[in-house]
Each structure stands twice: as C-alpha cells, then as structure tokens.
Design an enzyme around this catalytic site. Sequence first.
Site, mmCIF file in Angstrom:
data_model
loop_
_atom_site.group_PDB
_atom_site.id
_atom_site.type_symbol
_atom_site.label_atom_id
_atom_site.label_comp_id
_atom_site.label_asym_id
_atom_site.label_seq_id
_atom_site.Cartn_x
_atom_site.Cartn_y
_atom_site.Cartn_z
ATOM 1 N N CYS A 44 43.877 54.167 45.134
ATOM 2 C CA CYS A 44 44.081 53.516 43.840
ATOM 3 C C CYS A 44 43.352 52.174 43.786
ATOM 4 C CB CYS A 44 45.557 53.352 43.539
ATOM 5 S SG CYS A 44 46.425 52.376 44.763
ATOM 6 N N GLU B 56 46.478 49.175 52.604
ATOM 7 C CA GLU B 56 45.621 48.101 52.123
ATOM 8 C C GLU B 56 45.511 46.945 53.113
ATOM 9 O OE1 GLU B 56 46.997 46.544 48.375
ATOM 10 O OE2 GLU B 56 49.097 46.602 48.953
ATOM 11 N N ASP C 107 42.430 45.141 48.487
ATOM 12 C CA ASP C 107 42.932 44.305 49.573
ATOM 13 C C ASP C 107 42.366 44.730 50.916
ATOM 14 O OD1 ASP C 107 44.557 42.248 48.496
ATOM 15 O OD2 ASP C 107 45.938 43.793 47.818
ATOM 16 N N HIS D 47 42.675 39.892 40.021
ATOM 17 C CA HIS D 47 43.597 40.680 39.206
ATOM 18 C C HIS D 47 43.311 40.601 37.714
ATOM 19 C CE1 HIS D 47 45.893 41.142 42.949
ATOM 20 N NE2 HIS D 47 46.051 42.326 42.419
HETATM 21 C C1 PEP Z 1 44.376 47.227 46.074
HETATM 22 O O1 PEP Z 1 44.601 46.238 46.768
HETATM 23 O O2 PEP Z 1 43.384 47.964 46.230
HETATM 24 C C2 PEP Z 1 45.286 47.575 44.966
HETATM 25 C C3 PEP Z 1 45.130 48.678 44.263
HETATM 26 O O3 PEP Z 1 46.281 46.703 44.669
HETATM 27 P P1 PEP Z 1 46.034 45.303 43.910
HETATM 28 O O4 PEP Z 1 44.655 45.315 43.356
HETATM 29 O O5 PEP Z 1 47.080 45.203 42.876
HETATM 30 O O6 PEP Z 1 46.227 44.300 45.004
HETATM 31 MG MG MG Z 2 46.554 45.348 46.733
#
Ligand code: PEP
Ligand code: MG
Length: 575
Positions: free
Chosen positions: A504, A433, A457, A190
Amino acid sequence: MPEKILQGIPASDGIAIGPAFRYIPAELTVPARAAESADVELSRFDAAREQARVELQGLSNAIEKRAGKEEAAIFEAHREMLNDPALEGRVRELVESGQTAEQALVNATDELAGLLAGMNDELFSARALDVKDVGRRVLRILLGLPDTALGAVTEPSVIVAEDLTPSDTASLDPSLTLGFVTAQGGLTSHSAILARTLGIPAIVGMGNNLLENVPGGTFIVMDGRTGELLIEPDEEITGRYQKVKSQRESQMQILKAAAEKDAVTANGRRVEVAANVGEAATARDAIEHGAEGIGLLRTEFLYLEDTQPPSEEKQFHIYREIFEVMAGRPVIVRTLDIGGDKPPSYLPFPTEMNPFLGWRAIRISLDEQDLFKTQLRAILRAAVGHHARIMFPMVSDLDELRRARDIVDTVKRDLALASVEFAFDVPVGIMVETPAAAVMVDALAEASDFFSLGTNDLTQYTLAVDRGNAKVANLFQPLHPAVLRLIKQTIDAARAKGKWVGMCGELAGMTKAIPILLGFGLDEFSMNPRAIPEAKRLIGQLTDERAREVASHAMTFGTAAEIENYMKGILTELA
Ligand code: PEP
Ligand code: MG
C-alpha cells in the site's frame, strides 16, 4: 513576454489554472513590552475584538454558503464568546493590574480554558478549545497579523505555502482548492499522498523562494504531472494548458471504462488492484476508477481533523459508511498512524529530535490503550456483515505485535460480555514498513494473518532519508536495490509461510515498479484511486513469465538510477 517557470517535484497529477492563495500560518508570540495606560490597552483590546467579530461574520457567511447553517454555527458560537462577560471582566482586571492587552488576553483565555477543561465534561472541554481559538484570533489581530488561515480561501485558488501539514491538507475545501504548491516536502510526504488520494493536483519541494516569487492573487498554471509552475503565463500558453487538461481528462475516461474489469495478467492470472482511501467520498471515487477493494484505509485523518479524538460512535458510523460503499469488497483498516509528521493537538507529544523515529503509530496505540481500544471497538462493530481486515502500522518487533493482538482479543471479550454485536473473524495483519519487520517476516508470520508493504516508510528507514525533506528528495529512491531486496525478501518469506502479501506504499501505483512487483509475486497493489486504470492496463500487458524476467534483470543492477533507466525501456516497450 515569456512567462516565468519554476520547477518542483511532481506530486499529484493534474493541471490547475487560477489565482494563487498564499497560506502563511501566523506565529503568535506575545511581545515583551511595557504596558501603556490601562485605557490605551483596553481600547486596543476592544478594537481587536471588533475586528475579530467582523472576520467571524465573514467566515460564518462563507461556510454557510459552502456547507450549510450547521457547519457555520461554530463561528457564531465564537462570536458570542467574544462578548463573554467573564472573559471581558478578567481581561479588564489584568490590564488594570498593569498587563498589556496581549498578556491579559492570553492569561484570561488560558484561565478560562483551564477552568472549562477541568470540568471533565466532553462538552466543556470542547468549549475550552473554542475559547483558545477565539483568544488566538484576537491575539493575531492585536499583533497586526493578517488572517491567512486556509478557512479564509473564498474563491477557487491554487494554495501556495511553505509547507502543508496533513491536517492543513485535510482541512482544504476540495471545491475551492484547484491545486497546491509547496516550497518544502517530498513525493511521499503526507500532504502529497493526501493530494493524490483526493485527486488534487500538487507540486512539492519547489525550494525556498517560492513565496517570494508568487504574490497572493498572481495568476498561475501548475502541472502536477511535470512539476512545472508557470507564473502569469499569457493567454496562448494558458490556452495550451487548458487543451492538455481536457485531453488528459478524456484519456482518463477511456482508461476508467476499461478499469471496471478485474485486473488479470496477460496469461490470465488474477491480481488484486485496490485503493488507498481516507473517507467515504474517496471510496466512491475509488470504485469509479476500478478499485477492487481498499488496501489501506487511512484512519489518521479522523484523529487530525479535530481538537479531540473521534468518539467510538463517530468512528463506527464512518467505517460502516465506507464498508457499505465498498459493498462486500475487502477493506483493510489501518489503526491510528499518528505521530511523525502527523501529531494531533490533544496528545502529550514530547519534543522529539526525530519524530519519525519517535512516538508514532503502534507505539502510541500500545501506550494510549483507551484510544486504541475505542478504535478497535468501532472497527469490529462496523465490520459486521462486511469483509474487513485490521492492520497495525510501524510494527518492528514480534512482542509489539503480540501485545497489540492481545488488546484486540480483550476488546472482543469486552464486547461479547456486554452483548454488543461485532465481527469475530476479522483477520489481523501488519504493515511491513520498517527494515526490522521486513527481515523478520518469517517470525512475525506467527501472529500476522497477512502483510502489506509500506514502501514510503520502508524507503525512508532503509535509506535513512527523511521522506518530507526537499533537500534530500533526490535520495528518496523506492527503487533503490536495497529497498527492492527487502521487498522481495518480504514477499518470499510471506509466501513460504502461506501468507497473503500486498503493498500500500506509493510504489505500488508507480508504473516503473509494477512489472517488477508483479514478477516478485505480489498479491495486491493498493494505490491512489486515480492510478488504478493505468496500473490495470499495464498488468494486462504482462505475462507472469515476462514480469519475472524483468524483476530478475532489475535485481542485477547496483543503483536506483540504473533500475529506473532499465524500467523506462520496459515501459516504452509496453506502451
Ligand atoms: C507507507 O509508509 O508506505 C504507508 C503506506 O504509510 P504512510 O504513508 O501513511 O506512512
Ligand atoms: Mg507508513
């Protein structure tokens, strides 16, 4: 003399040139030792208190210069707490009863903080956390440890750290952070994602010797595009990097100007290109880079930046500001996605063997319904007159989705009964995800108005590879055929049910993936704002027919390496 070059994982584009600031969070454990005489222990306590006062004064001055008097007030309040007679009196008592200065300090601050927290008043609870914070500062000084908190960065620097948590990254001051380099972490940890969103150059996964190799203050050059870190380069090399930096910046300006237009394929089909955003400033930046909407509004940072959850009013104002910045463009608000590597301090997190498989995201929302309802109220109220959608993270089961939707309905009913204005027709969808969600899209479509693929994820869970673990970073392959099959299956199943499907996860902004995703028929690509201009250029070069051919061919390979290699050729062809 040739400079020393270290190689890491390129995590966020951009070149940074400047001094290194080593961020080493101190571990504070009270040593087990017999107390000296009360006089000795008390004079140690007094000396530590005095030093804390000096530190807080310095911090207060720096923050006042950077952000204004109001922001600095907290450090003034901390300075006053150091003189609190109740705290001082209790430390004295405990020392006189035979405790060391450290033990007495920890016990006295715990007692005082417990008392304040027990008063069941928001203001007092906040003061309880301040008391703990002040106690931690004095304890750190008593233990002889330096103040290396990120707040201590006072000149523009490249942050060098073992690892940065998302809340560390969120607390970075963009005006003082030239870039960051970490020993741990992967492309989709993150902190790396946040760096891309904020446009901060970053390299992660540099390996264990990073901190040994870069003493504080060392002059460094880092390139977040290649993953290279140069230690004490000479003037000529530094000049070369400076030149590349300005070349890249002017290239970006050209692409940005072209990105003002909507994305269309070479045969004229409209495709949405949106941004992943965490705050109003990034939303503005996203529009400047050509974003046609927000495909992922990350709300988790609101929950991580403070020692208590954000109030409904605070959230309402933040969401409304972002909706206003987006001026009618669609915004998908993801409900709290905390847990995993994003645990806030105020929730009772169990010790988890596998936090990413544990108490996270929608699971927390369903257990902590007051927290969830507060957020839903704020979103629904702020959405009045705007084009908003709500999205739940980490759904793996239809029952979970039904329960979350029931809560949305309850919140709407409560708002209506209280005659509070809110947006009634906000579509509600989920992130795909987890592999479970990907294979169940046809069933989940019953209760989901739309889908958005979270490939960070999805890759982690499909390939059983921890997204933040540098040791297995080479196995984190979002273009792995298994992941691609799940993506295709999701898009096909959503289409069959007449549902919109976007992406996303970070893969949506990767040029090596865009032709394939376009060929699969993805409706929307949401990415970090800086990736938008290049993505739009690429989409404009491809006809749907060509994209479908590329996608079908990519699906014939058995390994990620073969797919990557094939896509390299395609990108050269399209350059
Ligand atoms: C993902 O898991 O692809 C996502 C966009 O959410 P995050 O990266 O916040 O887990
Ligand atoms: Mg995610």
